[in-house]
Design a protein around this motif. Structure first.
Motif, PDB file in Angstrom:
ATOM      1  N   ALA A 198      44.042  14.658  21.960  1.00 15.77           N
ATOM      2  CA  ALA A 198      43.138  15.810  21.889  1.00 15.77           C
ATOM      3  C   ALA A 198      43.519  16.839  22.963  1.00 15.77           C
ATOM      4  O   ALA A 198      43.440  18.044  22.745  1.00 15.77           O
ATOM      5  CB  ALA A 198      41.690  15.348  22.069  1.00 15.77           C
ATOM      6  N   PHE A 199      43.926  16.342  24.120  1.00 16.54           N
ATOM      7  CA  PHE A 199      44.469  17.206  25.174  1.00 16.54           C
ATOM      8  C   PHE A 199      45.820  16.642  25.570  1.00 16.54           C
ATOM      9  O   PHE A 199      45.945  15.438  25.777  1.00 16.54           O
ATOM     10  CB  PHE A 199      43.550  17.224  26.406  1.00 16.54           C
ATOM     11  N   ARG A 200      46.837  17.514  25.635  1.00 13.90           N
ATOM     12  CA  ARG A 200      48.143  17.036  26.074  1.00 13.90           C
ATOM     13  C   ARG A 200      48.566  17.784  27.325  1.00 13.90           C
ATOM     14  O   ARG A 200      48.622  19.007  27.350  1.00 13.90           O
ATOM     15  CB  ARG A 200      49.195  17.225  24.976  1.00 13.90           C
ATOM     16  N   PHE A 201      48.829  17.034  28.375  1.00 20.22           N
ATOM     17  CA  PHE A 201      49.261  17.631  29.641  1.00 20.22           C
ATOM     18  C   PHE A 201      50.715  17.293  29.921  1.00 20.22           C
ATOM     19  O   PHE A 201      51.285  16.387  29.300  1.00 20.22           O
ATOM     20  CB  PHE A 201      48.359  17.128  30.778  1.00 20.22           C
ATOM     21  N   ALA A 202      51.303  18.021  30.872  1.00 19.55           N
ATOM     22  CA  ALA A 202      52.726  17.844  31.193  1.00 19.55           C
ATOM     23  C   ALA A 202      53.003  16.463  31.779  1.00 19.55           C
ATOM     24  O   ALA A 202      52.114  15.835  32.352  1.00 19.55           O
ATOM     25  CB  ALA A 202      53.148  18.918  32.196  1.00 19.55           C
ATOM     26  N   ARG A 203      54.233  16.016  31.591  1.00 25.30           N
ATOM     27  CA  ARG A 203      54.715  14.809  32.273  1.00 25.30           C
ATOM     28  C   ARG A 203      55.598  15.338  33.406  1.00 25.30           C
ATOM     29  O   ARG A 203      56.797  15.554  33.196  1.00 25.30           O
ATOM     30  CB  ARG A 203      55.541  13.933  31.326  1.00 25.30           C
ATOM     31  N   PRO A 204      55.030  15.552  34.606  1.00 32.48           N
ATOM     32  CA  PRO A 204      55.738  16.322  35.637  1.00 32.48           C
ATOM     33  C   PRO A 204      57.059  15.705  36.082  1.00 32.48           C
ATOM     34  O   PRO A 204      57.142  14.498  36.267  1.00 32.48           O
ATOM     35  CB  PRO A 204      54.754  16.326  36.824  1.00 32.48           C
ATOM     36  N   MET A 205      58.060  16.567  36.190  1.00 36.46           N
ATOM     37  CA  MET A 205      59.385  16.217  36.712  1.00 36.46           C
ATOM     38  C   MET A 205      60.137  15.180  35.876  1.00 36.46           C
ATOM     39  O   MET A 205      61.059  14.538  36.371  1.00 36.46           O
ATOM     40  CB  MET A 205      59.287  15.731  38.170  1.00 36.46           C
ATOM     41  N   THR A 206      59.738  15.021  34.613  1.00 35.37           N
ATOM     42  CA  THR A 206      60.501  14.095  33.765  1.00 35.37           C
ATOM     43  C   THR A 206      61.614  14.829  33.012  1.00 35.37           C
ATOM     44  O   THR A 206      62.464  14.195  32.401  1.00 35.37           O
ATOM     45  CB  THR A 206      59.590  13.397  32.730  1.00 35.37           C
ATOM     46  N   ASP A 207      61.596  16.160  33.055  1.00 37.05           N
ATOM     47  CA  ASP A 207      62.592  16.956  32.328  1.00 37.05           C
ATOM     48  C   ASP A 207      63.853  17.195  33.152  1.00 37.05           C
ATOM     49  O   ASP A 207      64.707  17.968  32.773  1.00 37.05           O
ATOM     50  CB  ASP A 207      61.973  18.304  31.914  1.00 37.05           C
ATOM     51  N   ARG A 208      63.943  16.572  34.300  1.00 37.94           N
ATOM     52  CA  ARG A 208      65.144  16.707  35.131  1.00 37.94           C
ATOM     53  C   ARG A 208      65.455  15.337  35.721  1.00 37.94           C
ATOM     54  O   ARG A 208      64.567  14.481  35.803  1.00 37.94           O
ATOM     55  CB  ARG A 208      64.905  17.740  36.239  1.00 37.94           C
ATOM     56  N   PRO A 209      66.716  15.131  36.144  1.00 41.92           N
ATOM     57  CA  PRO A 209      67.042  13.813  36.685  1.00 41.92           C
ATOM     58  C   PRO A 209      66.319  13.554  38.003  1.00 41.92           C
ATOM     59  O   PRO A 209      65.824  14.498  38.631  1.00 41.92           O
ATOM     60  CB  PRO A 209      68.561  13.862  36.891  1.00 41.92           C
TER      61      PRO A 209
END
Ligand code: ATP
Ligand code: MG
Ligand code: FE
Length: 347
Positions: A198-209
Motif C-alpha cells: 500500500a505504501f512503498r518506500f526506498a531501499r536506501p543505498m541498495t542501488d550502489r555497491p
C-alpha cells in the motif's frame, strides 16, 4: 565454569548465570532482566542519570534473585563478567562497580565484556551453534553493522550505518506516527495488520555497491507520507508495513552481499531488531536458498540481557583472560580492537 553476568549499559538491568560445563541453551542456569521502560516513558527517551540511579536500586536484588533461581550461592561461582562498554558511562559504572566488588570479595576473576560482542555471541548460546567463520548482522538501538567473524574474538567491520541505527529508525518512525515509547516493537506489531505494498518506500543505498547503510532518509520519507495521509488507523498500519518491508529488504540485500563478499553461507543475527519476525523469516529464507542458514538468539535474548554477557565473559574467562582490579567503563569502544579468544592469559 559458572559465570555471573551483569548488563547495565543502557536502560535494562540484566543478570544471569551461565555454566560452560553444561553448555548450549541449558548452560543458561538463570537469567532476569529488569527494564526501565516505564521510568523513561514520560520523557520519550532514556534519561542517563535516572538510568544510573535505577541500576543502583535494582542490580543487587536482581543478583540475589538470579542466584536463587539457579539454585546457586556466591561460593559456587567461578567468575564475574560485566558490560564494560559501549554505553552510558554512569550506567556502565554501576555494573562495573558491583561486578568488580563481588569479584574482589569472592576472590574471583572478572572480565569487562564488549556489549556488542555480547549481542553477537548470543546466538551461539542456543543449541546447535554455528562455528566461525560466519558473517554477523548486528541490528540494535545504537548499531547497524555487518561483521566478518573469522574466529570468536576476531571481528572485521564490513559495513555500518552512516546515520541512524535500524532500531533507532524503528523507534523514531514510531514516535513520528504517535505510537507510545519505545516504538520499535509497537510499530512491528502494527505492521502485521498493514497491507503489503500500500505504501512503498526506498531501499536506501541498495542501488550502489557497498555494505554501508543509511536509514535517516527513509524516516523522513515515512514522515512525509504520514503527514500527507488521512492519518486513519488503517493507514498508519499500512505505512508501518511499508516501512518495515523497506528496512527488512534493505538489511536482507546487504546481508546477501556480505555473505557473497565473505564467501560464506552462515549468517548470525543479533540485537533488538533481530526479534523482528519478518526480518527473521526473510533472512532465514535468503540463507536457505544459498544452502546455508541464519542463526538467531531466542527473541528474549535479542534485546539487552545479562545472559549474553555471562556467556561472552565465560568464553574469555575460560580462555584465561581477565582484567585487573580497576573499575573501568569504556563508553566508546571499537570491537575490532578486542583480543582474539586464544590470546592466552592477561593479568
Ligand atoms: P546497542 O545494543 O546498540 O547499544 P540497545 O542496547 O539500546 O543498543 P537493543 O536492546 O539490542 O539495543 O535493542 C533495542 C532496539 O531493538 C530498539 O531500538 C527497539 O525498537 C528494537 N526492537 C525490539 N524489538 C523489535 C521488533 N520486534 N522489531 C523491530 N525493532 C525492534
Ligand atoms: Mg534498552
Ligand atoms: Fe544492546
Amino acid at each position: 565454569m559458572k559465570v555471573l553476568g551483569i548488563e547495565s549499559s543502557c536502560d535494562e538491568t540484566g543478570v544471569a548465570v551461565y555454566d560452560t560445563a553444561i553448555g548450549g541453551a541449558d548452560g543458561l542456569r538463570a537469567h532476569a532482566v529488569y527494564s526501565q521502560i516505564a521510568l523513561h516513558a514520560e520523557y520519550g527517551g532514556v534519561v542517563p542519570e535516572l538510568a544510573s540511579r535505577d541500576h543502583v536500586r535494582k542490580l543487587l536484588p536482581l543478583v540475589r534473585q538470579t542466584l536463587a533461581e539457579a539454585g546457586l550461592g556466591t561460593g559456587d561461582l567461578d567468575g564475574v563478567a560485566y558490560t564494560a562498554g559501549p554505553g552510558l558511562v554512569g550506567a556502565l559504572l554501576v555494573g562495573a562497580g558491583v561486578a568488580r566488588s563481588l569479584a574482589w570479595a569472592l576472590d574471583l576473576p572478572a572480565i569487562g565484556v564488549h556489549h556488542m560482542e555480547g549481542h553477537l555471541l548470543a546466538p551461539l548460546m542456543e543449541d546447535d551453534p554455528p562455528q566461525p567463520p560466519f558473517v554477523a548482522l548486528l541490528v540494535s538501538g545504537g548499531h547497524t553493522q555487518l561483521v566478518a567473524v573469522d574466529a570468536i574474538g576476531s571481528y572485521r567491520l564490513l559495513g555500518e550505518t552512516l546515520d541512524d541505527a535500524a532500531g533507532e529508525a524503528f523507534d523514531k518512525t514510531a514516535k513520528m506516527m504517535g505510537l507510545p515509547y519505545p516504538g520499535g516493537p509497537q510499530l512491528a506489531k502494527l505492521a502485521e495488520s498493514g497491507a503489503p505494498g500500500a505504501f512503498r518506500f526506498a531501499r536506501p543505498m541498495t542501488d550502489r555497491p557497498g555494505l554501508d547503510f543509511s536509514f535517516s532518509g527513509l524516516k523522513t520519507q515515512v514522515l512525509l507520507a504520514w503527514q500527507k495521509s488521512d492519518r486513519a488507523d488503517a493507514t498508519r498500519a499500512d505505512i508501518a508495513r511499508g516501512f518495515e518491508d523497506a528496512v527488512v529488504d534493505t538489511l536482507a540485500i546487504k546481508c546477501e552481499r556480505a555473505l557473497d563478499a565473505a564467501g560464506c553461507d552462515v549468517l548470525v543475527v543479533a540485537g533488538g531488531v533481530g526479534a523482528n519476525r519478518r526480518l527473521r523469516a526473510k533472512l532465514q529464507a535468503m540463507c536457505e536458498q544459498r544452502g546455508g542458514r541464519a542463526c538467531f538468539p531466542r527473541p528474549a535474548l535479542c534485546t539487552d540481557n545479562g545472559a549474553m554477557i555471562a556467556f561472552a565473559g565465560a568464553l574469555r574467562l575460560r580462555a584465561g583472560q581477565h582484567d585487573d582490579d580497576a573499575v573501568r567503563a569504556t563508553p566508546r569502544w571499537d570491537m575490532a580492537s578486542l583480543p582474539p579468544l586464544a590470546a592466552g592469559r592477561e593479568s
